[in-house]
Design a protein around this motif. Sequence first.
Motif, short mmCIF file in Angstrom:
data_model
loop_
_atom_site.label_atom_id
_atom_site.label_comp_id
_atom_site.label_asym_id
_atom_site.label_seq_id
_atom_site.Cartn_x
_atom_site.Cartn_y
_atom_site.Cartn_z
N ILE A 162 -6.20 -0.70 3.01
CA ILE A 162 -7.08 0.00 2.94
C ILE A 162 -8.08 -1.26 2.82
O ILE A 162 -7.99 -2.36 2.78
N GLN B 53 -3.56 0.89 -2.74
CA GLN B 53 -3.08 -0.99 -2.87
C GLN B 53 -2.57 -1.29 -4.44
O GLN B 53 -3.70 -2.10 -4.73
N LYS C 86 -7.89 4.75 -1.93
CA LYS C 86 -9.23 5.10 -0.85
C LYS C 86 -8.98 6.64 -0.80
O LYS C 86 -7.11 7.41 -0.45
N THR D 36 1.00 -1.36 -0.01
CA THR D 36 -0.13 0.39 0.05
C THR D 36 1.03 1.51 0.07
O THR D 36 1.31 1.39 1.12
#
Length: 487
Positions: free
Chosen positions: A487, A453, A442, A412
């Motif tokens: 996430i 990610q 996100k 990520t």
Amino acid sequence: VSIGSDVAVGVKVSCFFSNGSDSKKQRLDESPPSRVLHIRKLPNEVSETEVIALGLPFGKVTNILMLKGKNQAFLELGTEEAAITMVNYYTAVTPQVRNTPVFIQYSNHKELKTDSALNQRAQAVLQAVSAVQDGSSPSSHQGVLDGAPPPSPVLRIIIDNMFYPVTLDVLQQIFSKFGTVMKIITFTKNNQFQALLQFSDPVNAQQAKLSLDGQNIYNSCCTLRIDFSKLVNLNVKYNNDKSRDYTRPDLPTGDGESTNKDHSLLGAISPLSAAAAAAAAASRVALSGSGVSGVLLASNLNEEMVTPQSLFTLFGVYGDVQRVKILYNKKDSALIQLSDGNQAQLAMSHLNGQKVFGKVMRVTLSKHQTVALPREGLDDQLLTKDFSGSPLHRFKKPGSKNFQNIFPPSATLHLSNIRDGVGEDDLRLLFSNSGGTVKAFKFFQDRKMALIQMSSVEEAIQTLMDLHNYDMGGNHHLKVSFSKSTI
């Protein structure tokens, strides 16, 4: 001490995780193991206590012989196992006394026979130190412990000059050299990072306080100030990155995240990362200074793909890269010069063993002190690049937020400085075009930052190298770093 890459790793891990009982010890000198160690190149006027301090974290020190005129000493440990752990540890991290590198190897002697008259002073120091180590009755060594038993198994730790992040795992690594750490709680009070740490036995707490109070975790910063706490038992409700009870792995994390994730991440990616840098403190070794240069050697690189720029960007996550030189006659290797030994150590511990462009990269400390620039007109293949004036250095400002955002490579990535009007689809497209698969995305509330990610750590490393500082137009350059969140 020069180290082969695999040795450095083998050594550090065994030193932390096997208490020296590893059968496959790798030794770099000729004499067979002995519990007597020969220490050379000590600075003038060095005291017995300073030499004993080198051995203390590894076990009981049973004898010492100082050869003052020769700048040498012999140190005898209680067991051969402790001596092996100590030699292995100091093969990977240069031992220093008063900021001077010293050399440690096995002695040909199996034990020290010292004439007590000549060596009385050393023996007195040793007795005082071992009184503390054994927690033996203070009456026999009055004055060393002021006659009081250790008040509590709980230490209160304050960290001054915190330029690098110090995590709960770092503290656990350092303090567990002195005994079993049962619980740790970390918190910030009056803008200072503090921790409460409980040992299984007050004697261990006392020993840790004696050895570590006033020490720096990293060179010239992150100074430990240690007192006994008034509490004798800590009450830990949650196991997460702020608090942990090692006796109760079943505790909830309290924030909806499973602890194991964070833990396994640290463990799987790099059991050394926090440890490599931090454990040095436990042995009174500062990580840089004159002993460790800021130059790293990266090898087993993919020579079709790697460029000075890509190495600048990747190593730049952990320090300010000044110069990069891909070796002319060995293009799968490169020298990378960072601002100082701390940054080099940090980069090495996070990047050694990571997969970059399909190959597992090895990173070790180089014996070079600097990377030389080629004479004008001689570098027609552009293998050497000077980045000393780069505007992209992340750590130029002391205390900048970037110091707190240093994490091991992870799948990520954290994106910041996102231009207005750039949406999720644009970013997903950008990152998948760079050769990866985007698994999740996100935005943060202000949409200037986001998490993205990738499907593997290797893809994340690759997209970070490609897209950090990517020009999104309108003078907005995308900033990319590894995240500790998922996430």
